[in-house]
Design a protein around this motif. Structure first.
Motif, short mmCIF file in Angstrom:
data_model
loop_
_atom_site.label_atom_id
_atom_site.label_comp_id
_atom_site.label_asym_id
_atom_site.label_seq_id
_atom_site.Cartn_x
_atom_site.Cartn_y
_atom_site.Cartn_z
N PHE A 70 -12.23 -17.24 1.13
CA PHE A 70 -13.21 -16.24 0.69
C PHE A 70 -13.51 -16.35 -0.79
O PHE A 70 -14.63 -16.03 -1.23
CB PHE A 70 -12.71 -14.83 1.03
N ALA A 71 -12.53 -16.82 -1.57
CA ALA A 71 -12.76 -16.97 -3.01
C ALA A 71 -13.83 -18.02 -3.31
O ALA A 71 -14.42 -18.00 -4.40
CB ALA A 71 -11.46 -17.34 -3.71
N GLU A 72 -14.08 -18.92 -2.36
CA GLU A 72 -15.04 -19.99 -2.56
C GLU A 72 -16.46 -19.57 -2.19
O GLU A 72 -17.41 -20.32 -2.47
CB GLU A 72 -14.65 -21.21 -1.71
N LEU A 73 -16.62 -18.39 -1.57
CA LEU A 73 -17.91 -18.02 -1.00
C LEU A 73 -18.57 -16.89 -1.79
O LEU A 73 -17.90 -16.06 -2.39
CB LEU A 73 -17.72 -17.57 0.46
N GLY A 115 -24.43 -24.12 -1.64
CA GLY A 115 -24.45 -23.10 -0.59
C GLY A 115 -24.68 -23.69 0.79
O GLY A 115 -24.04 -23.29 1.77
N GLU A 116 -25.59 -24.65 0.89
CA GLU A 116 -25.85 -25.31 2.17
C GLU A 116 -24.62 -26.08 2.64
O GLU A 116 -24.28 -26.06 3.83
CB GLU A 116 -27.04 -26.25 2.04
N GLU A 143 -31.35 -15.87 5.21
CA GLU A 143 -31.78 -16.54 3.97
C GLU A 143 -32.44 -17.89 4.22
O GLU A 143 -33.09 -18.44 3.36
CB GLU A 143 -30.59 -16.73 3.03
N THR A 144 -32.28 -18.43 5.43
CA THR A 144 -32.85 -19.75 5.67
C THR A 144 -33.10 -19.97 7.14
O THR A 144 -32.43 -19.40 7.99
CB THR A 144 -31.90 -20.85 5.15
N SER A 145 -34.09 -20.79 7.42
CA SER A 145 -34.31 -21.26 8.78
C SER A 145 -34.23 -22.78 8.82
O SER A 145 -34.76 -23.42 9.71
CB SER A 145 -35.69 -20.79 9.28
N THR A 146 -33.59 -23.35 7.81
CA THR A 146 -33.48 -24.80 7.69
C THR A 146 -32.70 -25.38 8.85
O THR A 146 -31.57 -24.97 9.12
CB THR A 146 -32.78 -25.17 6.36
N PRO A 147 -33.27 -26.36 9.57
CA PRO A 147 -32.53 -26.95 10.69
C PRO A 147 -31.43 -27.90 10.19
O PRO A 147 -31.56 -28.50 9.12
CB PRO A 147 -33.61 -27.72 11.44
N VAL A 148 -30.36 -27.99 10.98
CA VAL A 148 -29.30 -28.95 10.68
C VAL A 148 -29.26 -30.01 11.77
O VAL A 148 -29.59 -29.74 12.92
CB VAL A 148 -27.92 -28.24 10.55
N GLY A 149 -28.85 -31.20 11.38
CA GLY A 149 -28.75 -32.30 12.32
C GLY A 149 -27.32 -32.79 12.40
O GLY A 149 -26.59 -32.80 11.41
N VAL A 150 -26.91 -33.22 13.59
CA VAL A 150 -25.57 -33.75 13.84
C VAL A 150 -25.71 -34.98 14.72
O VAL A 150 -26.13 -34.88 15.88
CB VAL A 150 -24.67 -32.71 14.54
N ASP A 151 -25.40 -36.14 14.18
CA ASP A 151 -25.56 -37.38 14.92
C ASP A 151 -24.34 -38.28 14.71
O ASP A 151 -23.71 -38.23 13.65
CB ASP A 151 -26.82 -38.12 14.49
N TYR A 152 -24.05 -39.08 15.71
CA TYR A 152 -22.92 -40.01 15.64
C TYR A 152 -23.48 -41.41 15.43
O TYR A 152 -24.23 -41.92 16.28
CB TYR A 152 -22.09 -39.94 16.91
N ARG A 153 -23.11 -42.02 14.31
CA ARG A 153 -23.56 -43.38 14.00
C ARG A 153 -22.44 -44.35 14.33
O ARG A 153 -21.38 -44.33 13.70
CB ARG A 153 -23.95 -43.49 12.53
N TRP A 181 -21.47 -25.40 1.96
CA TRP A 181 -20.46 -24.46 2.44
C TRP A 181 -20.84 -23.90 3.80
O TRP A 181 -20.00 -23.76 4.69
CB TRP A 181 -20.26 -23.33 1.43
N SER A 182 -22.11 -23.59 3.99
CA SER A 182 -22.55 -23.07 5.29
C SER A 182 -22.30 -24.10 6.38
O SER A 182 -21.88 -23.76 7.49
CB SER A 182 -24.04 -22.70 5.24
N LEU A 183 -22.54 -25.36 6.08
CA LEU A 183 -22.34 -26.40 7.08
C LEU A 183 -20.86 -26.63 7.36
O LEU A 183 -20.45 -26.82 8.52
CB LEU A 183 -23.00 -27.70 6.60
N ALA A 184 -20.02 -26.59 6.31
CA ALA A 184 -18.58 -26.73 6.52
C ALA A 184 -18.04 -25.59 7.39
O ALA A 184 -17.25 -25.81 8.31
CB ALA A 184 -17.86 -26.76 5.17
N LEU A 185 -18.48 -24.38 7.10
CA LEU A 185 -18.05 -23.24 7.92
C LEU A 185 -18.56 -23.39 9.35
O LEU A 185 -17.86 -23.04 10.31
CB LEU A 185 -18.57 -21.93 7.30
#
Length: 367
Positions: free
Chosen positions: A316-319, A284-285, A214-224, A287-291
């Protein structure tokens, strides 16, 4: 790694309970308030010596009881171990491993690894930085239990230093407090930075796996970091930078009565499509990131040969249907998966295994 036996005495809603748990997928089904989450909370307590729901131990003890007991048998490879935890309000808990009392409860850490998925996980994306720092620190301890002592020492020194600032006590002693804070803080910060470097590709891969086509959106993870650090700083350079920053900030700290630099002020910055996830990501984004955060933790622990028990608490009830199916496919290969659900239909058909019914603190195998 899996748990084969769980016994509870006066823990939460359970006056007495004994469960035999097979490897693979096990599901507990029951209406809200019947005690399903209490079971996963007890399993998690064996792994972390803490609850994912409350900060203290008193709520874990059944009303009217003086203490609570958790006994569990954990199997790792060909070896089995018996852990016994006696939760004592207002006193240090007593912990035994294979009938031998441990001098410090945290010596039990490392016996069992768990990764917990829960509705509260959405706060790792949408909530305050503290939730993301907690995620990192819990994973650090799961991978290297000795870091529990480093974190505890850092927090103790931070409290004492901040108390001194607020009381405007003998500020001449701040130099010694700074040295203690930096010694523990540099080790914690160094470990966090290394962990984020390991997590970054795992989170990106897990996000793509959960979101699917459903998506090819990139995610970023950085430590500030709250302390300016030179590129590629080692622990010694981190310590030097922390000391310098504390010296610079001292007038403001004395004025405000708060410690303004250190790992307790840092942030794990998550982004989706180049924008901060907190405040911009869709439901939705988010939840996908939390998972993805939890799945990345599962992958790292598995790579460390600490293949964790997966705990899915009514998640599962949340998804939506798509994310339910993708999550089920991703967790099914784990050695043990313990699931709670309000209704049987919430659990995807891909996840078989025995199902237990939970009613008012009683657990029975479903027909």
């Amino acid at each position: 790694m899996h748990m084969t036996h769980l016994q509870l005495v006066d823990f939460r809603s359970y006056p007495s309970l004994e469960l035999t748990l097979p490897p693979g997928v096990v599901t507990f089904v029951g209406s809200n308030g019947q005690g399903k989450t209490n079971l996963l909370e007890a399993v998690g307590y064996v792994a972390t010596l803490g609850s994912h729901r409350v900060s203290g131990d008193v709520p874990l003890i059944r009303e009217g009881a003086e203490h609570a007991v958790i006994r569990s048998r954990v199997v790792r490879g060909e070896r089995a171990a018996l852990a016994e935890i006696e939760i004592l309000p207002g006193r240090a808990n007593r912990v035994r491993l294979n009938r031998r009392q441990l001098s410090r409860p945290r010596e039990l850490l490392g016996l069992l690894s768990v990764v917990l998925f829960a509705p509260e996980d959405l706060q790792m994306v949408k909530g305050d930085p503290a939730a993301r720092r907690q995620f990192l620190d819990e994973l650090l301890v799961a991978r290297s239990p000795r870091l529990a002592g480093v974190i505890a020492d850092y927090e103790r020194v931070l409290r004492q230093r901040t108390t001194l600032l607020r009381a405007r006590g003998d500020l001449r002693t701040l130099d010694s407090w700074d040295e203690s804070l930096v010694r523990h803080g540099a080790e914690l910060l160094s470990a966090r930075l290394a962990l984020v470097d390991e997590l970054r590709p795992q989170i990106a891969a897990a996000y793509a796996a959960v979101a699917g086509a459903e998506t090819s959106t990139p995610v970023g993870v950085d430590y500030r970091c709250s302390v300016p650090l030179p590129e590629g700083a080692d622990r010694e350079a981190i310590a030097d930078a922390m000391l310098a920053e504390l010296a610079t900030l001292r007038p403001r700290e004395v004025e405000r009565g708060v410690t303004l630099a250190g790992p307790h002020r840092d942030e794990l910055v998550l982004s989706v499509g180049g924008r901060p996830a907190r405040g911009y990501a869709s439901h939705g984004e988010s939840w996908s990131l939390a998972l993805a955060l939890r799945l990345a933790a599962f992958e790292l622990l598995g790579a460390d040969d600490r293949g964790p028990v997966l705990l899915l608490d009514d998640v599962f009830a949340e998804l939506d249907t798509h994310r339910r199916r993708r999550l089920a496919e991703l967790v099914a290969p784990a050695e043990q998966v313990l699931i709670t659900a309000a209704v049987d239909a919430d659990v995807p058909a891909e996840l078989g295994g025995p199902r237990f019914t939970v009613r008012t603190g009683e657990v029975s195998l479903a027909d």
